[in-house]
Write an enzyme that holds these catalytic residues in place. Structure first.
Site, PDB file in Angstrom:
ATOM      1  CG  ASP B  76      -0.228  -0.086   2.727  1.00 32.20           C
ATOM      2  OD1 ASP B  76       0.990   0.073   2.616  1.00 32.20           O
ATOM      3  OD2 ASP B  76      -0.866   0.010   3.725  1.00 32.20           O
ATOM      4  CB  CYS B  79       5.428  -2.501   1.972  1.00 37.49           C
ATOM      5  SG  CYS B  79       6.144  -1.627   0.371  1.00 37.49           S
ATOM      6  CG  HIS B 252       6.123  -5.292  -1.958  1.00 39.06           C
ATOM      7  ND1 HIS B 252       5.078  -4.427  -1.022  1.00 39.06           N
ATOM      8  CD2 HIS B 252       6.070  -6.362  -1.182  1.00 39.06           C
ATOM      9  CE1 HIS B 252       4.531  -5.244  -0.007  1.00 39.06           C
ATOM     10  NE2 HIS B 252       5.431  -6.297  -0.088  1.00 39.06           N
TER      11      HIS B 252
END
Lengths: 166, 258
Positions: B76, B79, B252
C-alpha cells in the site's frame, strides 16, 4: 480503534481552540454529541473583498482522521472561484496526495496527517484573500474574478452583507 | 470512465472525488486479501508466485539458501515502514540492551521534531502512540500481540506516520547533505512534504538511509530484480552489521528471517 483515536484527537483540538482561540475564525460542534461534525465561523480577512463578513462553514471529519482529510462546506453563500455553488471548498490541502490529474495542484499543498483544523482554516482564509483560478470549482466566479472585477466585487459584497444578517 | 481515446468532460462532475472513490475501492480490495504483516511464511509461496518465471525461481532458490522464511507486507506504499517497524520491534522483544538504546532515541525524537518546526500538538499525538507500542515491546509482550498491533489499522498507520516523520525530520536536519540527492529543483522541505510525510508514498534509498541513520538501526536489503543470477544484498549503512533483513522486489518490501 481508529475511531476512538480520531475522536480523542478531535476533542483535544477543539479544547485547544477553545482555550487559545486563533485569530480569524471560531470553532464549535454542530451537535454536541458528534465530535466528527464541526461548525466554524470565518471572519472575512481584513483588506480583502470579504472584509466584514462572517461566513459559516461545516467540517466533516472521516473516522480515520487525521490519516484522511475532512471535507469542508460553506453554509453561508460565498462567491469565490474555489468554492463551488453548493458551498463545497475545493482546496488542495483538503485532498490526499496522488498523481495530479490536471497538473495544477502542487503536491506539497496536499493533505498530510500532521495538518490540524487550524492549518486547514488558515489555508482557507488565505484562499479567500488569494483565489486560485487555475482550478476553479466555481467557473463563473473565476470568470468574474479574472475578467470582470467590478462584477466579482459586487457579488462578494452581496455575500458579505448577507452573512452579516444571518 | 471515458471510452478509449475520447474524454467526455462533464463540468458538473467532480472528477477528483471520483478518482478518490475509486482509489478507496481498490484500497478495500487489497485490505480484504492481504494483512498489513502476514505470519511467517515458507519460501514456497514465492516459488508458487514465480512458477512460470525461471529467472525469479533461481533467485528464490538463492534466497532460500540464505534465509529461513519471510513475512509479506501489504503493498500500500507504506510497506517499507511497516516491514522495518515490525521486523525491528520483533527483534527488540528478545534484545533488552538494544531496546534500552532505542527507547532513549525514540523518546527524545519528539523534541527533535518540534525543534525542527513540526507542530507540537500533532507530533505529540503520533509520538504518544508510537511510545505506547515501544513500551509494549519493552514489557516483552507476546509476539502475537505485536502482530495484532501491526494489523490493527489505527495503531499500524500511526506507527507508519511517526516513522515517516522521523525520516522527514532527519532529511531536514541534514538538508545540506541530502539536498544533493533530491531530483528536480525541489527543496528538501518540498521533497519531505511530497514524498515522505504523505501516507502511501513509496520509499527509495534516501528514505532508507535517513531511517537507518535516525534510529541507529542497520538494515540489510536483498534486491530481487531481473538482472544477475542471485539476489544482491546491500547493507544500510554500508559495512554495518544488520539487525534486520528486508526483501526488495521492484516497488515492494517484505521481511526476511535467518
Amino acid at each position: 480503534m481508529a475511531q476512538e483515536r480520531s475522536a480523542l484527537l478531535l476533542h483535544r483540538q477543539l479544547g485547544e481552540l477553545m482555550k487559545n482561540p486563533v485569530e480569524g475564525f471560531s470553532a464549535g460542534l454542530i451537535d454536541d454529541d458528534d465530535i466528527y461534525k464541526w461548525e466554524v465561523l470565518i471572519i472575512g480577512p481584513p483588506d480583502t473583498l470579504f472584509e466584514g463578513g462572517f461566513f459559516k462553514a461545516h467540517l466533516y471529519f472521516p473516522k480515520d482522521y487525521p490519516l484522511k482529510p475532512p471535507k469542508m462546506k460553506f453554509i453561508s453563500d460565498v462567491w469565490h472561484p474555489n468554492i463551488d455553488k453548493n458551498g463545497d471548498v475545493c482546496i488542495s490541502i483538503l485532498h490526499e496526495p496522488g498523481d495530479d490529474k490536471y497538473g495544477y495542484e502542487k503536491a506539497n499543498e496536499r493533505w498530510l496527517p500532521i495538518h490540524t483544523v487550524e492549518t486547514i482554516l488558515l489555508s482557507v482564509i488565505s484562499m479567500l484573500a488569494d483565489p486560485n483560478d487555475e482550478s476553479p470549482a466555481n467557473v463563473d466566479a473565476a470568470k468574474d474574478w479574472r475578467e470582470n472585477p467590478a462584477e466579482f466585487k459586487k457579488k462578494v459584497a452581496r455575500c458579505v452583507r448577507k452573512s452579516q444578517e444571518e | 470512465m471515458a471510452e478509449e481515446g475520447t474524454l467526455h468532460y462533464d463540468p458538473d462532475k467532480n472528477y477528483d472525488e471520483e478518482t478518490l472513490a475509486q482509489q478507496r475501492i481498490i484500497e478495500k480490495q487489497i485490505a480484504g486479501t492481504q494483512d498489513f504483516v502476514t505470519e511467517r511464511l515458507d519460501f514456497s509461496v514465492l516459488e508458487q508466485e514465480y512458477a512460470e518465471d525461471p529467472v525469479y525461481i533461481k533467485k528464490v532458490r538463492s534466497l532460500k539458501s540464505k534465509y529461513l522464511c519471510l513475512r509479506k507486507t501489504r503493498g500500500d506504499g507504506n510497506c517499507f515502514y511497516r516491514a522495518f517497524g515490525f521486523a525491528y520491534f520483533e527483534k527488540l522483544l528478545e534484545d533488552q540492551e538494544e531496546f534500552n538504546r532505542f527507547r532513549d532515541v525514540a523518546s527524545k525524537s519528539k523534541d527533535v521534531l518540534v525543534s525542527l518546526g513540526f507542530p507540537q500538538f500533532t507530533i505529540e499525538d503520533f509520538h504518544d502512540t508510537f511510545m505506547e507500542v515501544v513500551d509494549k515491546v519493552g514489557s516483552q509482550c507476546p509476539l502475537e500481540e505485536l502482530h495484532k498491533i501491526f494489523n490493527d489499522q489505527g495503531y499500524s498507520d500511526y506507527l507508519v506516520v511517526y516513522l515517516r516523520l522521523l525520516v522527514s525530520g532527519h532529511l531536514q536536519k541534514e538538508a545540506d547533505f541530502f539536498s544533493n540527492f533530491v531530483e528536480g529543483d525541489r527543496t528538501i522541505k518540498e521533497f519531505c512534504n511530497q514524498e515522505v510525510e504523505p501516507m502511501g508514498k513509496e520509499s527509495d534509498h534516501i528514505h532508507i538511509i535517513a531511517l537507518t541513520a535516525v534510529t541507529g538501526v542497520s538494515v540489510r536489503v536483498e534486491y530481487m530484480d531481473r538482472g544477475g543470477e542471485t539476489t544482491n544484498a546491500h547493507d544500510f549503512p554500508d559495512g554495518s552489521t544488520p539487525k534486520i533483513a528486508l526483501l526488495y522486489r521492484p516497488g515492494h518490501y517484505d521481511i526476511l528471517y535467518t
